[in-house]
Design a protein around this motif. Sequence first.
Motif, PDB file in Angstrom:
ATOM      1  N   PRO A   8      23.290  10.752  -2.336  1.00 55.50           N
ATOM      2  CA  PRO A   8      24.387  10.018  -2.989  1.00 55.50           C
ATOM      3  C   PRO A   8      25.030  10.834  -4.095  1.00 55.50           C
ATOM      4  N   ALA A   9      24.207  11.566  -4.846  1.00 50.78           N
ATOM      5  CA  ALA A   9      24.760  12.340  -5.961  1.00 50.78           C
ATOM      6  C   ALA A   9      25.706  13.421  -5.445  1.00 50.78           C
ATOM      7  N   ARG A  10      25.393  14.008  -4.266  1.00 50.43           N
ATOM      8  CA  ARG A  10      26.262  15.055  -3.722  1.00 50.43           C
ATOM      9  C   ARG A  10      27.537  14.473  -3.128  1.00 50.43           C
ATOM     10  N   ARG A  11      27.426  13.235  -2.631  1.00 52.82           N
ATOM     11  CA  ARG A  11      28.613  12.630  -2.025  1.00 52.82           C
ATOM     12  C   ARG A  11      29.638  12.234  -3.076  1.00 52.82           C
ATOM     13  N   THR A  12      29.184  11.911  -4.273  1.00 56.69           N
ATOM     14  CA  THR A  12      30.114  11.524  -5.333  1.00 56.69           C
ATOM     15  C   THR A  12      29.870  12.401  -6.557  1.00 56.69           C
ATOM     16  N   PRO A  13      30.187  13.707  -6.428  1.00 56.02           N
ATOM     17  CA  PRO A  13      29.887  14.611  -7.545  1.00 56.02           C
ATOM     18  C   PRO A  13      30.845  14.366  -8.715  1.00 56.02           C
ATOM     19  N   ASN A  14      30.494  14.884  -9.888  1.00 55.84           N
ATOM     20  CA  ASN A  14      31.399  14.836 -11.026  1.00 55.84           C
ATOM     21  C   ASN A  14      32.483  15.876 -10.787  1.00 55.84           C
ATOM     22  N   LEU A  15      33.648  15.430 -10.455  1.00 48.02           N
ATOM     23  CA  LEU A  15      34.718  16.370 -10.115  1.00 48.02           C
ATOM     24  C   LEU A  15      35.959  16.078 -10.948  1.00 48.02           C
ATOM     25  N   ASP A  90      28.245   3.554 -22.883  1.00 48.10           N
ATOM     26  CA  ASP A  90      26.840   3.400 -23.328  1.00 48.10           C
ATOM     27  C   ASP A  90      25.806   4.124 -22.464  1.00 48.10           C
ATOM     28  N   HIS A  91      26.037   4.231 -21.163  1.00 44.89           N
ATOM     29  CA  HIS A  91      24.973   4.697 -20.247  1.00 44.89           C
ATOM     30  C   HIS A  91      25.344   6.041 -19.631  1.00 44.89           C
ATOM     31  N   TRP A  92      25.074   7.139 -20.346  1.00 46.47           N
ATOM     32  CA  TRP A  92      25.448   8.458 -19.833  1.00 46.47           C
ATOM     33  C   TRP A  92      24.681   8.794 -18.551  1.00 46.47           C
ATOM     34  N   ASP A  93      23.457   8.275 -18.446  1.00 47.68           N
ATOM     35  CA  ASP A  93      22.658   8.600 -17.262  1.00 47.68           C
ATOM     36  C   ASP A  93      23.195   7.882 -16.031  1.00 47.68           C
ATOM     37  N   ILE A  94      23.708   6.661 -16.216  1.00 42.10           N
ATOM     38  CA  ILE A  94      24.320   5.965 -15.079  1.00 42.10           C
ATOM     39  C   ILE A  94      25.599   6.682 -14.674  1.00 42.10           C
ATOM     40  N   ALA A  95      26.377   7.114 -15.658  1.00 40.25           N
ATOM     41  CA  ALA A  95      27.600   7.871 -15.356  1.00 40.25           C
ATOM     42  C   ALA A  95      27.258   9.081 -14.500  1.00 40.25           C
ATOM     43  N   ARG A  96      26.247   9.814 -14.920  1.00 43.52           N
ATOM     44  CA  ARG A  96      25.841  11.018 -14.187  1.00 43.52           C
ATOM     45  C   ARG A  96      25.346  10.655 -12.789  1.00 43.52           C
ATOM     46  N   ASP A  97      24.527   9.617 -12.692  1.00 44.88           N
ATOM     47  CA  ASP A  97      23.910   9.291 -11.409  1.00 44.88           C
ATOM     48  C   ASP A  97      24.918   8.778 -10.379  1.00 44.88           C
ATOM     49  N   VAL A  98      25.905   7.997 -10.829  1.00 45.41           N
ATOM     50  CA  VAL A  98      26.857   7.458  -9.848  1.00 45.41           C
ATOM     51  C   VAL A  98      27.998   8.434  -9.574  1.00 45.41           C
ATOM     52  N   GLY A  99      28.136   9.461 -10.414  1.00 44.25           N
ATOM     53  CA  GLY A  99      29.201  10.444 -10.198  1.00 44.25           C
ATOM     54  C   GLY A  99      30.489  10.096 -10.920  1.00 44.25           C
ATOM     55  N   ALA A 100      30.399   9.286 -11.989  1.00 45.02           N
ATOM     56  CA  ALA A 100      31.593   9.032 -12.808  1.00 45.02           C
ATOM     57  C   ALA A 100      31.953  10.319 -13.550  1.00 45.02           C
ATOM     58  N   GLU A 101      33.224  10.465 -13.860  1.00 47.20           N
ATOM     59  CA  GLU A 101      33.670  11.707 -14.483  1.00 47.20           C
ATOM     60  C   GLU A 101      33.298  11.793 -15.957  1.00 47.20           C
ATOM     61  N   LEU A 102      33.212  10.625 -16.609  1.00 47.95           N
ATOM     62  CA  LEU A 102      32.983  10.633 -18.053  1.00 47.95           C
ATOM     63  C   LEU A 102      32.021   9.526 -18.482  1.00 47.95           C
ATOM     64  N   CYS A 103      31.476   9.691 -19.693  1.00 44.70           N
ATOM     65  CA  CYS A 103      30.792   8.583 -20.347  1.00 44.70           C
ATOM     66  C   CYS A 103      31.282   8.509 -21.781  1.00 44.70           C
ATOM     67  N   HIS A 104      31.113   7.329 -22.362  1.00 42.99           N
ATOM     68  CA  HIS A 104      31.517   7.154 -23.757  1.00 42.99           C
ATOM     69  C   HIS A 104      30.334   6.619 -24.545  1.00 42.99           C
ATOM     70  N   LEU A 105      30.064   7.250 -25.665  1.00 44.49           N
ATOM     71  CA  LEU A 105      28.911   6.861 -26.475  1.00 44.49           C
ATOM     72  C   LEU A 105      29.313   6.632 -27.922  1.00 44.49           C
ATOM     73  N   GLY A 106      28.650   5.658 -28.543  1.00 41.22           N
ATOM     74  CA  GLY A 106      28.838   5.429 -29.969  1.00 41.22           C
ATOM     75  C   GLY A 106      27.970   6.385 -30.767  1.00 41.22           C
ATOM     76  N   PRO A 124      23.640  21.622 -15.716  1.00 42.76           N
ATOM     77  CA  PRO A 124      24.326  22.031 -14.492  1.00 42.76           C
ATOM     78  C   PRO A 124      23.593  21.488 -13.271  1.00 42.76           C
ATOM     79  N   PRO A 125      24.296  21.094 -12.201  1.00 40.60           N
ATOM     80  CA  PRO A 125      25.723  21.272 -11.958  1.00 40.60           C
ATOM     81  C   PRO A 125      26.596  20.124 -12.451  1.00 40.60           C
ATOM     82  N   SER A 126      26.065  19.221 -13.240  1.00 38.04           N
ATOM     83  CA  SER A 126      26.877  18.094 -13.696  1.00 38.04           C
ATOM     84  C   SER A 126      28.037  18.597 -14.554  1.00 38.04           C
TER      85      SER A 126
END
Length: 239
Positions: A8-15, A90-106, A124-126
């Motif tokens: 799944p991570a390869r199918r929706t990479p951070n691009l 809030d959830h940088w790890d979810i952003a990374r795991d689902v392949g979202a391009e960004l996360c936002h943190l306080g 890398p390669p994120s």
Amino acid sequence: MRQIALSPARRTPNLPARVKPLPDCQLYTFVDTAYLHGRGPALVAQQLCDGGADLIQLRAKNALRDEVRRLAEMILPVTQRGGVGLVINDHWDIARDVGAELCHLGQEDFFDAGFTQVSALRPPPSALRVGLSTHTPPQCDRAVAAGADYVAIGPVYPTGTKPAARPVTLDYVRWAAANVEMPWFAIGGINLTTLDEVLAAGARRICVVSAILNAPDVAAECRRFKARLRDFPLTATGD
Ligand code: TZP
Ligand code: MG
């Protein structure tokens, strides 16, 4: 031909290249679960895309991790089809795991959690991009030094979306306009009435939650913001 099964991570990479580059983004919008008013999150994401949103943040303050992940997976196909970057709050790890391009943190999610450099969140390669909230000039300087890809400047005005937060006023927006050389977004209480003075204070990028999500027509409201921002184009230096 033999098919290679991708994880799944390869199918929706951070691009990030597939979406508008961050410095070109002016209207940062939200799928905030507090303002869905019974609408489906994917539908709202689609309406934001249709209205020309440059970024969409998933903000689900009271949701458990599994629910945030489920919502992110529902929204991501919509944002990717629309060429709009998805930000997970809030959830940088979810952003990374689902392949979202960004996360936002306080501040509390990042510095108070012991992080000092955003690169720690994207081994890398994120290519995960990271935005940080800031409320004072020293916080902003620290976020820039940490390698944030953008900073949020706010809340400019009191806002029911974040009722406990003390407004930073337009003074902080003016400070950012004079001092910040990377993409920064004014946030908090911005609507079509307050927008004029936020722009006059030097903001060229804005985050808008409730004024868009509470509007009767989400896409049309986005278009109104975009039309106003068009009169304040970004310069070559970013702002
Ligand atoms: N961070 C600072 S103010 C704010 C956040 C998430 C909420 C902004 O919401 P609204 O409805 O656009 O005032
Ligand atoms: Mg947070």
